[in-house]
Design a protein around this motif. Sequence first.
Motif, PDB file in Angstrom:
ATOM      1  N   ASN A  28       0.864  -1.166   0.000  1.00  0.00           N
ATOM      2  CA  ASN A  28       0.000   0.000   0.000  1.00  0.00           C
ATOM      3  C   ASN A  28       0.905   1.222   0.000  1.00  0.00           C
ATOM      4  O   ASN A  28       2.139   1.090  -0.083  1.00  0.00           O
ATOM      5  N   ALA A  29       0.323   2.400   0.066  1.00  0.00           N
ATOM      6  CA  ALA A  29       1.138   3.605  -0.033  1.00  0.00           C
ATOM      7  C   ALA A  29       2.200   3.659   1.070  1.00  0.00           C
ATOM      8  O   ALA A  29       3.341   4.079   0.840  1.00  0.00           O
ATOM      9  N   LEU A  66      -5.216  -4.865  -2.979  1.00  0.00           N
ATOM     10  CA  LEU A  66      -6.289  -4.625  -3.948  1.00  0.00           C
ATOM     11  C   LEU A  66      -7.149  -3.432  -3.553  1.00  0.00           C
ATOM     12  O   LEU A  66      -7.650  -2.703  -4.427  1.00  0.00           O
ATOM     13  N   ASN A  67      -7.338  -3.189  -2.267  1.00  0.00           N
ATOM     14  CA  ASN A  67      -8.093  -2.012  -1.840  1.00  0.00           C
ATOM     15  C   ASN A  67      -7.361  -0.729  -2.219  1.00  0.00           C
ATOM     16  O   ASN A  67      -7.973   0.253  -2.656  1.00  0.00           O
ATOM     17  N   TRP A  68      -6.027  -0.750  -2.048  1.00  0.00           N
ATOM     18  CA  TRP A  68      -5.224   0.405  -2.447  1.00  0.00           C
ATOM     19  C   TRP A  68      -5.298   0.599  -3.957  1.00  0.00           C
ATOM     20  O   TRP A  68      -5.448   1.713  -4.457  1.00  0.00           O
ATOM     21  N   MET A  69      -5.215  -0.496  -4.728  1.00  0.00           N
ATOM     22  CA  MET A  69      -5.286  -0.403  -6.184  1.00  0.00           C
ATOM     23  C   MET A  69      -6.639   0.111  -6.637  1.00  0.00           C
ATOM     24  O   MET A  69      -6.734   0.909  -7.575  1.00  0.00           O
ATOM     25  N   LYS A  70      -7.696  -0.349  -5.991  1.00  0.00           N
ATOM     26  CA  LYS A  70      -9.039   0.106  -6.364  1.00  0.00           C
ATOM     27  C   LYS A  70      -9.178   1.599  -6.118  1.00  0.00           C
ATOM     28  O   LYS A  70      -9.721   2.337  -6.954  1.00  0.00           O
ATOM     29  N   ALA A  71      -8.680   2.057  -4.976  1.00  0.00           N
ATOM     30  CA  ALA A  71      -8.743   3.488  -4.668  1.00  0.00           C
ATOM     31  C   ALA A  71      -7.940   4.298  -5.676  1.00  0.00           C
ATOM     32  O   ALA A  71      -8.370   5.374  -6.121  1.00  0.00           O
ATOM     33  N   ALA A  82       0.773   9.638 -10.094  1.00  0.00           N
ATOM     34  CA  ALA A  82       1.687   9.900  -8.978  1.00  0.00           C
ATOM     35  C   ALA A  82       1.883   8.656  -8.128  1.00  0.00           C
ATOM     36  O   ALA A  82       3.006   8.344  -7.696  1.00  0.00           O
ATOM     37  N   ASP A  83       0.801   7.922  -7.865  1.00  0.00           N
ATOM     38  CA  ASP A  83       0.907   6.681  -7.105  1.00  0.00           C
ATOM     39  C   ASP A  83       1.764   5.653  -7.841  1.00  0.00           C
ATOM     40  O   ASP A  83       2.608   4.969  -7.244  1.00  0.00           O
ATOM     41  N   ALA A  84       1.527   5.527  -9.153  1.00  0.00           N
ATOM     42  CA  ALA A  84       2.300   4.576  -9.954  1.00  0.00           C
ATOM     43  C   ALA A  84       3.785   4.938  -9.957  1.00  0.00           C
ATOM     44  O   ALA A  84       4.651   4.055  -9.909  1.00  0.00           O
ATOM     45  N   MET A  85       4.088   6.212  -9.994  1.00  0.00           N
ATOM     46  CA  MET A  85       5.490   6.644  -9.979  1.00  0.00           C
ATOM     47  C   MET A  85       6.163   6.340  -8.642  1.00  0.00           C
ATOM     48  O   MET A  85       7.358   6.041  -8.598  1.00  0.00           O
ATOM     49  N   GLY A 139      -7.188  -7.071 -15.043  1.00  0.00           N
ATOM     50  CA  GLY A 139      -7.378  -6.096 -16.107  1.00  0.00           C
ATOM     51  C   GLY A 139      -6.303  -5.045 -16.195  1.00  0.00           C
ATOM     52  O   GLY A 139      -6.508  -3.980 -16.782  1.00  0.00           O
ATOM     53  N   ILE A 140      -5.125  -5.329 -15.615  1.00  0.00           N
ATOM     54  CA  ILE A 140      -4.005  -4.382 -15.688  1.00  0.00           C
ATOM     55  C   ILE A 140      -2.767  -5.116 -16.195  1.00  0.00           C
ATOM     56  O   ILE A 140      -2.861  -6.261 -16.642  1.00  0.00           O
TER      57      ILE A 140
END
Length: 263
Positions: A28-29, A66-71, A82-85, A139-140
């Motif tokens: 997560n972050a 997955l909750n972090w990815m969904k958000a 920004a999150d992906a970076m 789906g990613i």
Amino acid sequence: MYETLEILRDAGVATVWMNRPEVHNAFNAQLIADLTAACRALDGDDSVRVVVLAGRGKSFSAGADLNWMKAAGEASEADNFADAMKLAGMLRTLAEMNKPTIARVHGAALGGGMGLASACDICVAAERAVFATSEVKFGIIPAAISPYVIRAIGERQAYRYFQTAERIDALRAAAIGLVHEVVADEAALDTEVAAVVGALLQGGPRSQAAAKDLIRAVANRPVSDTVVEDTARRISSLRATPEAREGLDAFLAKRPAAWVPQE
């Protein structure tokens, strides 16, 4: 110091334990931020010679939470980027550490967990470990981890596993280049990691950092005049360093070099 990590130090070895066992050490972050900061801090600490990355609980890391990815997916494009970076930056920070790094893998190493294992210099896995680039099931794509996974297993294998998301057992992972050593269980895992650490501690710290940089400079490039001259410059500059002089003097005197831990 870190909300999601536990760092243990012993005789020049820092073991970074991802410590979110309730979610199989999923990213997560906070975990991304903690790993980035820890890698930077340990890389700048001269008392640390080797970094081992491990996971508490039943898994090494099950990848992204997955909750972090969904958000993230529901955020604005700018926030999503920004999150992906931040994730990509964490993996690069780990992969480009000057210190030798070892992934100690047990249980699941899925998605980003497989990325962490690939970003480390050396990977040792228990026989029951399982790997996968599972992103297409959601789906990613395995974008942030792709430079390190492809470096480990090659393009040909990536074409298969990036698209099928098949589970890869430890023996298969060794066969395709991801894992260096497969051992029976977690007890044997610790023994093998200790053996690899022992070998690493025999080498000069500066030369090991230079060896990692050499691989990055030479890999996947044709043998050109530029490459040949670059390799000659690298060895000529290192031969004149105090570390090289100490290494040669120690060998000729049949004694351990100054950097080798005394038993």
